[in-house]
Design a protein around this motif. Structure first.
Motif, PDB file in Angstrom:
ATOM      1  N   THR A  57       5.252 -15.773  -0.129  1.00  0.00           N
ATOM      2  CA  THR A  57       5.222 -14.313  -0.425  1.00  0.00           C
ATOM      3  C   THR A  57       5.133 -13.323   0.938  1.00  0.00           C
ATOM      4  O   THR A  57       5.113 -13.852   1.922  1.00  0.00           O
ATOM      5  N   ASP A  58       5.351 -12.170   0.544  1.00  0.00           N
ATOM      6  CA  ASP A  58       5.515 -11.024   1.653  1.00  0.00           C
ATOM      7  C   ASP A  58       6.427 -11.403   2.439  1.00  0.00           C
ATOM      8  O   ASP A  58       6.243 -11.279   3.699  1.00  0.00           O
ATOM      9  N   MET A  59       7.554 -11.747   2.141  1.00  0.00           N
ATOM     10  CA  MET A  59       8.626 -12.260   2.972  1.00  0.00           C
ATOM     11  C   MET A  59       9.915 -11.031   2.880  1.00  0.00           C
ATOM     12  O   MET A  59      10.804 -11.352   3.390  1.00  0.00           O
ATOM     13  N   ALA A  60       9.552  -9.974   2.623  1.00  0.00           N
ATOM     14  CA  ALA A  60      10.566  -8.750   2.682  1.00  0.00           C
ATOM     15  C   ALA A  60      10.549  -8.289   3.972  1.00  0.00           C
ATOM     16  O   ALA A  60      11.784  -7.900   4.770  1.00  0.00           O
ATOM     17  N   ILE A  61       9.525  -8.267   4.818  1.00  0.00           N
ATOM     18  CA  ILE A  61       9.237  -7.463   6.004  1.00  0.00           C
ATOM     19  C   ILE A  61       9.178  -8.553   7.308  1.00  0.00           C
ATOM     20  O   ILE A  61       8.875  -9.422   7.174  1.00  0.00           O
ATOM     21  N   TYR A  62       9.966  -7.842   8.228  1.00  0.00           N
ATOM     22  CA  TYR A  62      10.206  -8.947   9.793  1.00  0.00           C
ATOM     23  C   TYR A  62      10.678 -10.356   9.424  1.00  0.00           C
ATOM     24  O   TYR A  62      10.303 -11.105   9.859  1.00  0.00           O
ATOM     25  N   SER A  63      11.416 -10.203   8.263  1.00  0.00           N
ATOM     26  CA  SER A  63      11.991 -11.532   8.093  1.00  0.00           C
ATOM     27  C   SER A  63      13.534 -11.713   8.264  1.00  0.00           C
ATOM     28  O   SER A  63      14.048 -11.926   9.416  1.00  0.00           O
ATOM     29  N   PHE A  64      14.375 -11.508   7.086  1.00  0.00           N
ATOM     30  CA  PHE A  64      15.669 -11.303   7.432  1.00  0.00           C
ATOM     31  C   PHE A  64      16.337 -10.677   8.463  1.00  0.00           C
ATOM     32  O   PHE A  64      17.543 -10.740   8.965  1.00  0.00           O
ATOM     33  N   CYS A  65      15.633  -9.553   9.029  1.00  0.00           N
ATOM     34  CA  CYS A  65      16.064  -8.682   9.835  1.00  0.00           C
ATOM     35  C   CYS A  65      15.870  -9.095  11.250  1.00  0.00           C
ATOM     36  O   CYS A  65      16.380  -8.818  12.159  1.00  0.00           O
ATOM     37  N   LYS A  66      15.213 -10.264  11.354  1.00  0.00           N
ATOM     38  CA  LYS A  66      14.851 -11.112  12.550  1.00  0.00           C
ATOM     39  C   LYS A  66      15.349 -12.460  12.690  1.00  0.00           C
ATOM     40  O   LYS A  66      15.174 -13.134  13.664  1.00  0.00           O
ATOM     41  N   ASN A  67      15.938 -12.902  11.535  1.00  0.00           N
ATOM     42  CA  ASN A  67      16.288 -14.317  11.423  1.00  0.00           C
ATOM     43  C   ASN A  67      17.309 -14.668  12.631  1.00  0.00           C
ATOM     44  O   ASN A  67      18.025 -13.910  13.088  1.00  0.00           O
ATOM     45  N   ASN A  68      17.547 -16.230  12.774  1.00  0.00           N
ATOM     46  CA  ASN A  68      18.718 -16.586  13.509  1.00  0.00           C
ATOM     47  C   ASN A  68      19.051 -17.988  13.083  1.00  0.00           C
ATOM     48  O   ASN A  68      18.617 -18.383  12.335  1.00  0.00           O
ATOM     49  N   THR A  69      20.280 -18.517  13.774  1.00  0.00           N
ATOM     50  CA  THR A  69      20.911 -19.631  13.466  1.00  0.00           C
ATOM     51  C   THR A  69      20.590 -20.914  14.494  1.00  0.00           C
ATOM     52  O   THR A  69      21.516 -21.769  14.764  1.00  0.00           O
ATOM     53  N   PHE A  70      19.307 -20.705  15.314  1.00  0.00           N
ATOM     54  CA  PHE A  70      19.088 -21.719  16.015  1.00  0.00           C
ATOM     55  C   PHE A  70      19.283 -23.126  15.417  1.00  0.00           C
ATOM     56  O   PHE A  70      18.939 -23.484  14.174  1.00  0.00           O
ATOM     57  N   ASN A  71      20.025 -24.172  16.112  1.00  0.00           N
ATOM     58  CA  ASN A  71      20.130 -25.691  15.382  1.00  0.00           C
ATOM     59  C   ASN A  71      21.365 -25.447  14.531  1.00  0.00           C
ATOM     60  O   ASN A  71      21.449 -26.621  13.926  1.00  0.00           O
ATOM     61  N   GLY A  72      21.995 -24.638  14.473  1.00  0.00           N
ATOM     62  CA  GLY A  72      22.989 -24.417  13.420  1.00  0.00           C
ATOM     63  C   GLY A  72      22.371 -24.106  12.042  1.00  0.00           C
ATOM     64  O   GLY A  72      23.115 -24.496  10.968  1.00  0.00           O
ATOM     65  N   MET A  73      21.318 -23.675  11.994  1.00  0.00           N
ATOM     66  CA  MET A  73      20.544 -23.598  10.725  1.00  0.00           C
ATOM     67  C   MET A  73      21.257 -22.322   9.818  1.00  0.00           C
ATOM     68  O   MET A  73      21.497 -21.396  10.328  1.00  0.00           O
ATOM     69  N   PRO A  74      21.630 -22.788   8.584  1.00  0.00           N
ATOM     70  CA  PRO A  74      22.047 -21.664   7.717  1.00  0.00           C
ATOM     71  C   PRO A  74      21.162 -20.470   7.366  1.00  0.00           C
ATOM     72  O   PRO A  74      19.942 -20.815   7.571  1.00  0.00           O
ATOM     73  N   LEU A  75      21.850 -19.207   7.727  1.00  0.00           N
ATOM     74  CA  LEU A  75      20.872 -18.105   7.093  1.00  0.00           C
ATOM     75  C   LEU A  75      20.672 -18.379   5.677  1.00  0.00           C
ATOM     76  O   LEU A  75      21.477 -18.581   4.853  1.00  0.00           O
ATOM     77  N   PRO A  76      19.439 -17.978   5.136  1.00  0.00           N
ATOM     78  CA  PRO A  76      19.084 -18.108   3.825  1.00  0.00           C
ATOM     79  C   PRO A  76      19.929 -16.921   3.188  1.00  0.00           C
ATOM     80  O   PRO A  76      20.093 -15.596   3.594  1.00  0.00           O
ATOM     81  N   ALA A  77      20.085 -17.262   1.803  1.00  0.00           N
ATOM     82  CA  ALA A  77      20.780 -16.122   1.007  1.00  0.00           C
ATOM     83  C   ALA A  77      19.783 -14.940   0.965  1.00  0.00           C
ATOM     84  O   ALA A  77      18.641 -14.893   0.992  1.00  0.00           O
ATOM     85  N   LEU A  78      20.552 -13.836   0.467  1.00  0.00           N
ATOM     86  CA  LEU A  78      19.626 -12.747   0.275  1.00  0.00           C
ATOM     87  C   LEU A  78      19.887 -12.442  -1.533  1.00  0.00           C
ATOM     88  O   LEU A  78      20.945 -12.293  -1.863  1.00  0.00           O
ATOM     89  N   GLY A  79      18.752 -12.236  -1.945  1.00  0.00           N
ATOM     90  CA  GLY A  79      18.708 -11.669  -3.309  1.00  0.00           C
ATOM     91  C   GLY A  79      17.955 -10.489  -3.688  1.00  0.00           C
ATOM     92  O   GLY A  79      16.855 -10.093  -2.863  1.00  0.00           O
ATOM     93  N   THR A  80      17.896 -10.237  -4.941  1.00  0.00           N
ATOM     94  CA  THR A  80      16.906  -9.266  -5.778  1.00  0.00           C
ATOM     95  C   THR A  80      16.292 -10.113  -6.791  1.00  0.00           C
ATOM     96  O   THR A  80      17.050 -10.814  -7.444  1.00  0.00           O
ATOM     97  N   VAL A  81      15.089  -9.587  -7.506  1.00  0.00           N
ATOM     98  CA  VAL A  81      14.713 -10.043  -8.593  1.00  0.00           C
ATOM     99  C   VAL A  81      13.750  -8.982  -9.441  1.00  0.00           C
ATOM    100  O   VAL A  81      13.261  -8.247  -8.672  1.00  0.00           O
ATOM    101  N   SER A  82      13.844  -8.787 -10.757  1.00  0.00           N
ATOM    102  CA  SER A  82      13.273  -7.706 -11.402  1.00  0.00           C
ATOM    103  C   SER A  82      13.243  -8.117 -12.921  1.00  0.00           C
ATOM    104  O   SER A  82      13.664  -9.038 -13.250  1.00  0.00           O
ATOM    105  N   ARG A  83      12.129  -7.575 -13.407  1.00  0.00           N
ATOM    106  CA  ARG A  83      11.912  -7.880 -14.818  1.00  0.00           C
ATOM    107  C   ARG A  83      12.995  -7.281 -15.664  1.00  0.00           C
ATOM    108  O   ARG A  83      13.613  -8.214 -16.508  1.00  0.00           O
ATOM    109  N   GLU A  84      13.706  -6.074 -15.438  1.00  0.00           N
ATOM    110  CA  GLU A  84      14.988  -5.967 -16.224  1.00  0.00           C
ATOM    111  C   GLU A  84      16.088  -6.533 -15.923  1.00  0.00           C
ATOM    112  O   GLU A  84      16.808  -6.916 -16.751  1.00  0.00           O
ATOM    113  N   GLY A  85      16.127  -6.764 -14.588  1.00  0.00           N
ATOM    114  CA  GLY A  85      17.689  -7.283 -14.257  1.00  0.00           C
ATOM    115  C   GLY A  85      17.663  -8.821 -13.763  1.00  0.00           C
ATOM    116  O   GLY A  85      18.664  -9.382 -13.505  1.00  0.00           O
ATOM    117  N   GLY A  86      16.521  -9.471 -13.887  1.00  0.00           N
ATOM    118  CA  GLY A  86      16.466 -10.947 -13.531  1.00  0.00           C
ATOM    119  C   GLY A  86      16.690 -11.015 -12.038  1.00  0.00           C
ATOM    120  O   GLY A  86      16.505 -10.221 -11.258  1.00  0.00           O
TER     121      GLY A  86
END
Length: 395
Positions: free
Chosen positions: A347-376
Protein backbone atom coordinates in the motif's frame (compact mmCIF):
# COMPACT_ATOMS: atom_id res chain seq x y z
CA UNK A 1 -11.64 15.10 -16.78
CA UNK A 2 -14.98 14.93 -15.03
CA UNK A 3 -15.00 12.67 -11.99
CA UNK A 4 -17.82 11.34 -9.85
CA UNK A 5 -16.58 10.52 -6.34
CA UNK A 6 -17.12 6.93 -5.28
CA UNK A 7 -16.50 5.08 -2.02
CA UNK A 8 -13.03 3.48 -2.08
CA UNK A 9 -12.72 -0.21 -2.87
CA UNK A 10 -12.28 -2.55 0.07
CA UNK A 11 -9.23 -4.89 0.11
CA UNK A 12 -11.55 -7.78 -0.76
CA UNK A 13 -12.89 -5.89 -3.78
CA UNK A 14 -9.45 -4.62 -4.78
CA UNK A 15 -7.56 -7.93 -4.93
CA UNK A 16 -9.39 -9.52 -7.91
CA UNK A 17 -9.14 -6.28 -9.89
CA UNK A 18 -5.39 -5.99 -9.36
CA UNK A 19 -5.03 -9.65 -10.32
CA UNK A 20 -6.13 -8.73 -13.86
CA UNK A 21 -3.16 -6.35 -14.27
CA UNK A 22 0.43 -7.27 -15.21
CA UNK A 23 2.78 -8.15 -12.36
CA UNK A 24 4.40 -6.13 -10.96
CA UNK A 25 2.18 -3.07 -11.39
CA UNK A 26 1.84 0.31 -9.75
CA UNK A 27 -1.84 1.17 -9.55
CA UNK A 28 -3.37 4.53 -8.58
CA UNK A 29 -6.72 4.36 -6.81
CA UNK A 30 -8.77 7.14 -8.39
CA UNK A 31 -11.38 7.16 -5.63
CA UNK A 32 -8.80 7.60 -2.87
CA UNK A 33 -6.98 10.20 -4.95
CA UNK A 34 -10.22 12.15 -5.34
CA UNK A 35 -10.82 12.10 -1.58
CA UNK A 36 -7.35 13.60 -1.04
CA UNK A 37 -7.93 16.24 -3.68
CA UNK A 38 -11.27 17.28 -2.23
CA UNK A 39 -9.66 17.71 1.19
CA UNK A 40 -6.79 19.76 -0.27
CA UNK A 41 -9.28 21.86 -2.20
CA UNK A 42 -11.13 22.63 1.03
CA UNK A 43 -7.88 23.68 2.74
CA UNK A 44 -7.07 25.89 -0.22
CA UNK A 45 -10.45 27.61 0.08
CA UNK A 46 -10.44 27.98 3.88
CA UNK A 47 -6.86 29.27 4.08
CA UNK A 48 -7.08 31.43 0.98
CA UNK A 49 -3.87 29.91 -0.35
CA UNK A 50 -2.86 28.02 -3.48
CA UNK A 51 -1.78 24.38 -3.42
CA UNK A 52 0.50 22.92 -6.08
CA UNK A 53 1.32 19.30 -6.92
CA UNK A 54 5.00 18.60 -6.21
CA UNK A 55 5.83 16.35 -9.15
CA UNK A 56 9.01 15.03 -7.54
CA UNK A 57 6.77 12.86 -5.36
CA UNK A 58 3.98 12.03 -7.80
CA UNK A 59 4.26 12.39 -11.57
CA UNK A 60 1.42 10.61 -13.37
CA UNK A 61 -0.04 12.60 -16.28
CA UNK A 62 -2.92 10.13 -16.60
CA UNK A 63 -4.54 11.78 -13.57
CA UNK A 64 -3.38 15.38 -14.10
CA UNK A 65 -6.80 16.44 -15.43
CA UNK A 66 -8.37 15.09 -12.24
CA UNK A 67 -5.82 16.97 -10.12
CA UNK A 68 -6.35 20.15 -12.14
CA UNK A 69 -10.00 20.16 -11.07
CA UNK A 70 -8.86 20.93 -7.52
CA UNK A 71 -5.32 22.35 -7.35
CA UNK A 72 -3.68 25.50 -8.69
CA UNK A 73 -0.95 23.80 -10.69
CA UNK A 74 2.38 22.04 -10.38
CA UNK A 75 5.83 22.61 -8.98
CA UNK A 76 8.96 21.20 -10.57
CA UNK A 77 12.52 20.34 -9.62
CA UNK A 78 13.90 21.06 -13.05
CA UNK A 79 13.17 21.64 -16.71
CA UNK A 80 11.62 18.28 -17.54
CA UNK A 81 9.14 18.31 -14.67
CA UNK A 82 8.29 21.91 -15.54
CA UNK A 83 7.57 20.90 -19.12
CA UNK A 84 5.45 18.00 -17.91
CA UNK A 85 3.29 20.24 -15.76
CA UNK A 86 3.02 22.85 -18.50
CA UNK A 87 2.01 20.34 -21.15
CA UNK A 88 -0.22 18.04 -19.13
CA UNK A 89 -1.98 20.63 -16.93
CA UNK A 90 -2.54 23.44 -19.45
CA UNK A 91 -3.62 26.77 -18.08
CA UNK A 92 -2.42 25.96 -14.56
CA UNK A 93 0.50 27.50 -12.71
CA UNK A 94 4.02 26.10 -13.11
CA UNK A 95 6.66 26.78 -10.45
CA UNK A 96 10.24 25.52 -10.63
CA UNK A 97 13.14 25.39 -8.18
CA UNK A 98 16.55 23.81 -8.68
CA UNK A 99 19.73 24.17 -6.56
CA UNK A 100 21.63 25.24 -9.69
CA UNK A 101 20.44 25.57 -13.29
CA UNK A 102 22.24 24.21 -16.33
CA UNK A 103 23.21 26.54 -19.20
CA UNK A 104 20.15 27.23 -21.34
CA UNK A 105 17.60 25.90 -18.83
CA UNK A 106 16.47 29.25 -17.49
CA UNK A 107 15.98 30.64 -20.97
CA UNK A 108 13.65 27.76 -21.79
CA UNK A 109 11.92 27.96 -18.43
CA UNK A 110 10.93 31.57 -19.03
CA UNK A 111 8.50 30.27 -21.68
CA UNK A 112 7.11 27.55 -19.40
CA UNK A 113 7.16 28.56 -15.75
CA UNK A 114 5.28 31.41 -14.13
CA UNK A 115 7.53 31.25 -11.06
CA UNK A 116 11.30 30.55 -11.12
CA UNK A 117 13.10 30.17 -7.81
CA UNK A 118 16.83 30.50 -7.22
CA UNK A 119 18.95 28.85 -4.54
CA UNK A 120 21.61 31.56 -4.19
CA UNK A 121 22.26 35.18 -4.96
CA UNK A 122 24.99 34.03 -7.35
CA UNK A 123 22.39 32.13 -9.40
CA UNK A 124 20.04 35.10 -9.24
CA UNK A 125 22.73 37.49 -10.48
CA UNK A 126 23.71 35.06 -13.23
CA UNK A 127 20.18 34.75 -14.63
CA UNK A 128 18.53 38.01 -13.52
CA UNK A 129 18.80 39.72 -16.89
CA UNK A 130 17.54 36.59 -18.66
CA UNK A 131 14.32 36.40 -16.67
CA UNK A 132 13.68 40.13 -16.33
CA UNK A 133 14.01 40.66 -20.08
CA UNK A 134 11.92 37.62 -21.05
CA UNK A 135 8.65 38.43 -22.85
CA UNK A 136 6.64 36.36 -20.36
CA UNK A 137 8.72 37.68 -17.41
CA UNK A 138 8.13 34.99 -14.76
CA UNK A 139 7.90 35.94 -11.11
CA UNK A 140 11.26 35.28 -9.44
CA UNK A 141 11.99 34.20 -5.89
CA UNK A 142 14.73 32.98 -3.59
CA UNK A 143 14.84 29.87 -1.44
CA UNK A 144 15.90 30.63 2.13
CA UNK A 145 17.05 28.36 4.94
CA UNK A 146 15.74 29.26 8.42
CA UNK A 147 18.24 26.81 9.93
CA UNK A 148 15.59 25.32 12.18
CA UNK A 149 15.33 21.55 11.91
CA UNK A 150 12.22 19.71 13.08
CA UNK A 151 13.13 16.27 11.74
CA UNK A 152 14.41 13.31 13.69
CA UNK A 153 16.32 10.34 12.32
CA UNK A 154 16.22 11.17 8.60
CA UNK A 155 19.07 13.61 7.96
CA UNK A 156 19.06 12.69 4.27
CA UNK A 157 15.70 14.51 3.98
CA UNK A 158 16.51 17.47 6.24
CA UNK A 159 17.07 20.71 4.27
CA UNK A 160 18.03 22.47 7.52
CA UNK A 161 20.79 20.03 8.46
CA UNK A 162 24.19 21.61 9.15
CA UNK A 163 26.03 22.27 5.91
CA UNK A 164 22.87 22.01 3.80
CA UNK A 165 23.26 23.28 0.24
CA UNK A 166 19.53 24.10 0.02
CA UNK A 167 18.51 27.70 0.60
CA UNK A 168 20.20 30.95 1.60
CA UNK A 169 20.99 31.37 5.28
CA UNK A 170 20.53 34.67 7.12
CA UNK A 171 24.30 35.15 7.25
CA UNK A 172 24.50 34.89 3.44
CA UNK A 173 21.42 36.98 2.67
CA UNK A 174 22.06 40.13 0.59
CA UNK A 175 19.09 42.48 0.70
CA UNK A 176 20.83 44.90 -1.65
CA UNK A 177 20.32 42.33 -4.44
CA UNK A 178 16.56 41.91 -3.97
CA UNK A 179 15.54 44.16 -6.89
CA UNK A 180 13.39 41.99 -9.15
CA UNK A 181 12.70 39.36 -6.47
CA UNK A 182 8.97 38.99 -5.78
CA UNK A 183 8.83 36.13 -3.28
CA UNK A 184 10.58 33.81 -0.86
CA UNK A 185 10.50 30.03 -0.71
CA UNK A 186 11.00 27.92 2.41
CA UNK A 187 10.96 24.12 2.35
CA UNK A 188 11.96 22.45 5.62
CA UNK A 189 9.48 19.62 6.22
CA UNK A 190 9.26 15.93 5.29
CA UNK A 191 6.10 13.92 6.03
CA UNK A 192 5.27 16.24 8.93
CA UNK A 193 2.32 17.89 10.59
CA UNK A 194 1.26 21.50 10.96
CA UNK A 195 2.93 21.63 14.37
CA UNK A 196 6.35 21.37 12.69
CA UNK A 197 5.45 24.25 10.39
CA UNK A 198 4.18 26.34 13.31
CA UNK A 199 7.44 25.67 15.15
CA UNK A 200 9.56 26.68 12.17
CA UNK A 201 7.75 29.87 11.18
CA UNK A 202 9.04 32.02 14.09
CA UNK A 203 12.63 31.21 13.06
CA UNK A 204 11.83 32.02 9.45
CA UNK A 205 10.05 35.26 10.29
CA UNK A 206 12.76 36.42 12.67
CA UNK A 207 15.41 36.04 9.97
CA UNK A 208 13.51 36.82 6.78
CA UNK A 209 10.08 38.25 7.62
CA UNK A 210 11.19 41.86 7.20
CA UNK A 211 11.99 41.17 3.55
CA UNK A 212 8.50 39.87 2.80
CA UNK A 213 6.85 43.28 3.18
CA UNK A 214 6.34 44.56 -0.34
CA UNK A 215 6.79 41.12 -1.94
CA UNK A 216 4.01 39.29 -3.75
CA UNK A 217 4.19 35.73 -2.44
CA UNK A 218 5.56 33.24 0.04
CA UNK A 219 5.99 29.56 -0.84
CA UNK A 220 6.04 27.23 2.18
CA UNK A 221 7.31 24.28 0.16
CA UNK A 222 6.29 20.68 0.65
CA UNK A 223 6.42 17.96 3.27
CA UNK A 224 2.99 18.92 4.63
CA UNK A 225 1.07 15.67 5.30
CA UNK A 226 -2.23 17.50 4.98
CA UNK A 227 -4.33 14.45 4.03
CA UNK A 228 -3.09 12.29 6.89
CA UNK A 229 -6.01 11.59 9.26
CA UNK A 230 -4.29 13.10 12.32
CA UNK A 231 -3.01 16.24 10.54
CA UNK A 232 -4.08 19.47 12.28
CA UNK A 233 -5.61 21.25 9.30
CA UNK A 234 -7.15 23.98 11.47
CA UNK A 235 -3.67 24.96 12.66
CA UNK A 236 -2.40 25.08 9.09
CA UNK A 237 -5.31 27.29 8.04
CA UNK A 238 -4.69 29.68 10.95
CA UNK A 239 -0.99 29.99 10.18
CA UNK A 240 -1.54 30.57 6.47
CA UNK A 241 -4.17 33.22 7.15
CA UNK A 242 -1.86 34.93 9.64
CA UNK A 243 0.99 35.05 7.12
CA UNK A 244 -1.28 36.47 4.45
CA UNK A 245 -2.59 39.17 6.77
CA UNK A 246 0.79 40.03 8.31
CA UNK A 247 2.78 40.38 5.10
CA UNK A 248 0.13 40.96 2.43
CA UNK A 249 1.41 38.07 0.33
CA UNK A 250 -0.15 35.18 -1.50
CA UNK A 251 0.80 31.88 0.13
CA UNK A 252 1.64 28.69 -1.74
CA UNK A 253 1.92 25.13 -0.45
CA UNK A 254 3.43 22.42 -2.64
CA UNK A 255 2.77 18.98 -1.14
CA UNK A 256 3.51 15.90 -3.20
CA UNK A 257 2.87 13.04 -0.81
CA UNK A 258 -0.37 14.55 0.50
CA UNK A 259 -1.87 14.51 -2.99
CA UNK A 260 -1.54 10.76 -3.47
CA UNK A 261 -1.12 9.60 0.13
CA UNK A 262 -2.54 6.07 0.54
CA UNK A 263 -3.90 6.27 -3.01
CA UNK A 264 -1.69 3.73 -4.73
CA UNK A 265 -0.58 0.12 -4.69
CA UNK A 266 2.29 -1.99 -5.96
CA UNK A 267 1.05 -5.48 -6.68
CA UNK A 268 3.51 -8.33 -7.20
CA UNK A 269 3.70 -12.12 -7.13
CA UNK A 270 5.77 -14.66 -5.27
CA UNK A 271 8.35 -16.37 -7.51
CA UNK A 272 9.97 -18.79 -5.08
CA UNK A 273 10.28 -19.63 -1.40
CA UNK A 274 13.68 -20.63 0.01
CA UNK A 275 15.02 -21.23 3.50
CA UNK A 276 18.21 -20.05 5.20
CA UNK A 277 17.47 -20.08 8.91
CA UNK A 278 14.26 -18.21 8.06
CA UNK A 279 11.68 -18.58 5.31
CA UNK A 280 12.41 -16.20 2.43
CA UNK A 281 9.95 -15.36 -0.33
CA UNK A 282 11.44 -14.00 -3.55
CA UNK A 283 8.98 -11.75 -5.36
CA UNK A 284 8.93 -10.19 -8.82
CA UNK A 285 9.37 -6.66 -7.49
CA UNK A 286 12.47 -5.07 -5.98
CA UNK A 287 13.14 -2.65 -3.15
CA UNK A 288 16.25 -1.41 -4.94
CA UNK A 289 14.53 -0.91 -8.28
CA UNK A 290 10.85 -0.29 -7.57
CA UNK A 291 10.56 1.18 -4.07
CA UNK A 292 13.93 2.81 -3.37
CA UNK A 293 12.69 4.70 -0.32
CA UNK A 294 12.43 1.32 1.46
CA UNK A 295 16.24 1.32 1.46
CA UNK A 296 16.88 5.08 1.55
CA UNK A 297 14.54 6.08 4.37
CA UNK A 298 14.54 3.20 5.41
CA UNK A 299 11.03 1.96 6.12
CA UNK A 300 8.87 -1.16 5.93
CA UNK A 301 5.89 -0.77 3.57
CA UNK A 302 2.56 -2.28 4.51
CA UNK A 303 1.12 -5.31 2.70
CA UNK A 304 -2.63 -5.86 2.71
CA UNK A 305 -3.49 -8.81 4.94
CA UNK A 306 -0.03 -9.12 6.50
CA UNK A 307 1.18 -8.71 10.07
CA UNK A 308 4.37 -8.03 11.96
CA UNK A 309 6.91 -10.88 12.15
CA UNK A 310 5.51 -13.59 14.40
CA UNK A 311 2.08 -12.00 14.62
CA UNK A 312 0.47 -14.42 12.19
CA UNK A 313 1.11 -18.11 11.64
CA UNK A 314 3.76 -17.87 8.91
CA UNK A 315 6.62 -15.36 8.82
CA UNK A 316 8.69 -14.59 5.72
CA UNK A 317 11.44 -12.24 4.70
CA UNK A 318 10.53 -10.71 1.33
CA UNK A 319 13.30 -10.00 -1.14
CA UNK A 320 13.61 -8.97 -4.75
CA UNK A 321 15.02 -11.01 -7.66
CA UNK A 322 18.12 -8.84 -8.16
CA UNK A 323 21.69 -9.83 -7.30
CA UNK A 324 21.92 -7.14 -4.59
CA UNK A 325 22.22 -8.96 -1.27
CA UNK A 326 20.48 -6.08 0.46
CA UNK A 327 17.47 -6.07 -1.86
CA UNK A 328 15.24 -6.86 1.11
CA UNK A 329 11.76 -5.39 1.46
CA UNK A 330 11.11 -6.54 5.03
CA UNK A 331 9.81 -9.28 7.30
CA UNK A 332 6.08 -10.06 7.33
CA UNK A 333 3.72 -12.69 8.64
CA UNK A 334 0.70 -14.20 6.93
CA UNK A 335 -2.24 -16.39 7.88
CA UNK A 336 -1.18 -19.12 5.44
CA UNK A 337 1.98 -20.30 3.75
CA UNK A 338 3.13 -18.35 0.72
CA UNK A 339 3.38 -20.21 -2.56
CA UNK A 340 4.73 -19.26 -5.99
CA UNK A 341 2.07 -17.31 -7.85
CA UNK A 342 0.53 -15.73 -4.77
CA UNK A 343 -0.30 -12.03 -5.17
CA UNK A 344 0.94 -9.50 -2.59
CA UNK A 345 -0.23 -5.89 -2.55
CA UNK A 346 1.90 -3.12 -1.04
CA UNK A 347 0.00 0.00 0.00
CA UNK A 348 0.84 3.72 -0.27
CA UNK A 349 2.90 3.11 -3.40
CA UNK A 350 1.82 6.05 -5.55
CA UNK A 351 4.37 8.42 -4.00
CA UNK A 352 8.15 8.37 -4.52
CA UNK A 353 7.85 5.07 -6.35
CA UNK A 354 7.47 5.02 -10.13
CA UNK A 355 8.96 8.52 -10.39
CA UNK A 356 12.16 7.10 -8.80
CA UNK A 357 12.36 3.56 -10.15
CA UNK A 358 15.23 2.13 -12.20
CA UNK A 359 16.28 -0.87 -14.29
CA UNK A 360 19.27 -2.10 -12.27
CA UNK A 361 20.07 -5.76 -13.18
CA UNK A 362 17.90 -5.34 -16.26
CA UNK A 363 14.82 -5.41 -14.06
CA UNK A 364 11.66 -4.64 -16.03
CA UNK A 365 9.83 -1.51 -14.97
CA UNK A 366 6.45 -2.30 -13.40
CA UNK A 367 3.36 -1.45 -15.43
CA UNK A 368 1.29 1.60 -14.56
CA UNK A 369 -2.44 1.33 -13.98
CA UNK A 370 -5.50 2.83 -12.37
CA UNK A 371 -8.34 1.32 -10.39
CA UNK A 372 -11.70 2.70 -9.30
CA UNK A 373 -15.10 1.50 -8.28
CA UNK A 374 -16.71 2.91 -11.41
CA UNK A 375 -14.05 2.05 -13.97
CA UNK A 376 -12.47 -1.11 -12.59
CA UNK A 377 -8.80 -1.82 -13.32
CA UNK A 378 -7.01 -0.31 -16.32
CA UNK A 379 -3.49 -0.62 -17.70
CA UNK A 380 -2.15 2.81 -18.58
CA UNK A 381 1.33 1.78 -19.69
CA UNK A 382 3.34 -1.45 -19.85
CA UNK A 383 7.13 -1.46 -20.26
CA UNK A 384 9.44 -3.91 -21.96
CA UNK A 385 12.97 -4.56 -23.16
CA UNK A 386 13.07 -1.46 -25.35
CA UNK A 387 12.54 0.77 -22.32
CA UNK A 388 15.57 -0.84 -20.68
CA UNK A 389 17.68 -0.65 -23.82
CA UNK A 390 16.98 2.99 -24.64
CA UNK A 391 18.18 4.08 -21.19
CA UNK A 392 21.56 2.54 -22.05
CA UNK A 393 21.92 4.62 -25.20
CA UNK A 394 20.56 2.23 -27.80
CA UNK A 395 17.34 2.70 -29.68
Amino acid sequence: MSYSPQSPLTPEELAPLLATLPSPCYTVDLDRLEANLELLGNVQKEAGCKILLAQKAFSFPEVYPQIANHLAGTTASGLYEARLGYEEMPGKEVHVYKPAYLPGEVEELTHIAGHILFNSFAQWEKYRDVVLSAPEKPSCGLRVNPEHSTQEGHAIYDPCAPGSRLGITAAEFKPELLHGIEGLHMHTLCEQGADALAETLPAFEEKFGKYLHGMKWLNLGGGHHITRPDYDRELLVREVRRLRETYGVEVYLEPGEAVALNAGYLSCRVLDVVRNGIDIAIVDTSAACHMPDVLEMPYRPNIIGSGEPGEKAHTYRLGGPTCLAGDIIGDYSFDRELRPGDQLVFTDMAIYSFCKNNTFNGMPLPALGTVSREGGAKVVKAFGYENFKVRLGKG
